[in-house]
Design an enzyme around this catalytic site. Structure first.
Site, PDB file in Angstrom:
ATOM      1  N   SER A  28       3.198  -1.794  10.268  1.00 41.73           N
ATOM      2  CA  SER A  28       4.617  -1.762  10.542  1.00 41.73           C
ATOM      3  C   SER A  28       5.496  -3.268  10.343  1.00 41.73           C
ATOM      4  O   SER A  28       6.198  -3.602  10.953  1.00 41.73           O
ATOM      5  CB  SER A  28       5.068  -1.588  12.128  1.00 41.73           C
ATOM      6  N   HIS A  88      -9.678   1.205   4.426  1.00 37.94           N
ATOM      7  CA  HIS A  88      -8.271   1.574   5.262  1.00 37.94           C
ATOM      8  C   HIS A  88      -8.522   2.739   6.452  1.00 37.94           C
ATOM      9  O   HIS A  88      -9.510   3.599   6.172  1.00 37.94           O
ATOM     10  CB  HIS A  88      -7.326   2.042   4.280  1.00 37.94           C
ATOM     11  N   ASN A 146       1.096  -1.247  -0.046  1.00 35.68           N
ATOM     12  CA  ASN A 146      -0.206  -0.108  -0.127  1.00 35.68           C
ATOM     13  C   ASN A 146       1.085   1.159   0.036  1.00 35.68           C
ATOM     14  O   ASN A 146       1.420   1.433   1.014  1.00 35.68           O
ATOM     15  CB  ASN A 146      -1.006  -0.080   1.320  1.00 35.68           C
ATOM     16  N   TRP A 147       1.087   1.767  -1.243  1.00 38.48           N
ATOM     17  CA  TRP A 147       1.916   3.015  -1.236  1.00 38.48           C
ATOM     18  C   TRP A 147       1.506   4.298  -0.631  1.00 38.48           C
ATOM     19  O   TRP A 147       2.251   5.101  -0.745  1.00 38.48           O
ATOM     20  CB  TRP A 147       2.480   3.111  -2.932  1.00 38.48           C
TER      21      TRP A 147
HETATM   22  P1  13P Z   1       2.899   0.643   7.566  1.00 41.31           P
HETATM   23  O1  13P Z   1       3.419  -0.722   6.938  1.00 41.31           O
HETATM   24  O2  13P Z   1       3.651   1.814   7.097  1.00 41.31           O
HETATM   25  O3  13P Z   1       2.879   0.395   9.232  1.00 41.31           O
HETATM   26  O4  13P Z   1       1.384   0.944   7.049  1.00 41.31           O
HETATM   27  C1  13P Z   1       0.524  -0.357   7.312  1.00 41.31           C
HETATM   28  C2  13P Z   1      -0.681  -0.008   6.578  1.00 41.31           C
HETATM   29  O5  13P Z   1      -1.289   0.960   6.717  1.00 41.31           O
HETATM   30  C3  13P Z   1      -0.893  -0.825   5.210  1.00 41.31           C
HETATM   31  O6  13P Z   1      -2.182  -0.568   4.787  1.00 41.31           O
END
Ligand code: 13P
Length: 257
Positions: free
Chosen positions: A213, A95, A9-10
């Site tokens: 994360s 999201h 997810n960019w």
């Molecule tokens: P991070 O991997 O930057 O924590 O983001 C997770 C996320 O929201 C994926 O949709």
């Protein structure tokens, strides 16, 4: 056996030029991957770049959002037909950033999921609790409500084809993932709920991702949990090396008995 799926997810990152550069490096790094499904979710303006760059690779195109109407006076929105037309296979829906910043409701998310299916694509439905809700012991009731409301009216087959991403909001973008035990507990709860609300079969078939994360250093432990079938990766998916490493760790796990 559920096929693992790792999706990027960019978010609001990467110009068209940067998307092209990413692909040039990334494609090579994941050439040998055969047991793990891969999806890339660029911004709308890079969707066509990524679609073209992925031709012949088996890597799937994923959009980060969609609107539920097919056309009309909805300034700024993009329809499911438009996404399907350029080869999109998955759409991230609900999201937490869309729920919190753009005030998306479960009702809207539910309509988006149906609209995605109508165009032959599959939703990646994100659910998860805030830090406060977690502290108050409300994690399970939050997940239960989101599942009930977001999946309302879908048939069991559609539910089993939905990918549900458990993304605890406190673990997103913080560098502090949920512990493997907490991530597993969240996903196990989601699977049990789907068995209860929809059907035992749908609960067994549905693929569940963890998100929040995920990094190369924690991917092995997270991805080896029995109810976690993949990951939705934010910041670590922006770098071709770290994203490919997460995929390769997941692929490895499919080959270890
Ligand atoms: P991070 O991997 O930057 O924590 O983001 C997770 C996320 O929201 C994926 O949709």
């Amino acid at each position: 056996m559920r096929t693992p799926i790792i999706a990027s997810n960019w978010k609001l990152h990467k110009t068209r030029k940067e998307s092209r550069e990413f692909l040039n490096q990334f494609r090579e790094k994941v050439k040998y991957i055969s047991e793990t499904e891969i999806a890339l979710a660029p911004t709308y303006t890079s969707l066509d770049i990524v679609a073209n760059g992925l031709e012949g690779t088996g890597i799937k195109l994923c959009a980060q959002n969609v609107y539920f109407e097919s056309e009309g006076a909805f300034t700024g929105e993009v329809s499911p037909e438009m996404l399907a037309e350029i080869g999109t296979k998955y759409v991230i829906v609900g999201h937490s950033e869309r729920r919190q910043i753009f005030r998306e409701t479960d009702g809207m998310i539910n309509k988006k999921i149906s609209a995605v299916f109508e165009q032959g694509m599959k939703p990646i439905l994100c659910i998860g609790e805030t830090e406060d809700q977690r502290k108050q012991g409300k994690t399970e009731s939050v997940l239960q409500n989101q599942l009930r409301n977001d999946l309302r009216g879908l048939d069991p087959e559609q539910v089993s084809e939905t990918i549900v991403a458990y993304e605890p909001i406190w673990a997103i973008g913080t560098g502090e993932s949920a512990s493997p035990a907490d991530a597993q507990a969240g996903c196990k709860f989601v699977r049990e709920q789907i068995k209860k609300i929809v059907s035992k079969e749908a609960g067994e078939k549905v693929r569940l991702q963890y998100g929040g994360s995920i990094k190369p250093h924690n991917a092995r432990e997270l991805m080896s949990q029995p109810d976690i079938d993949g990951g939705l990766v934010g910041s670590a998916s922006l770098d071709p090396d770290s994203f490919a490493e997460i995929i390769s760790i997941t692929e490895d796990l499919t080959k270890t008995p």
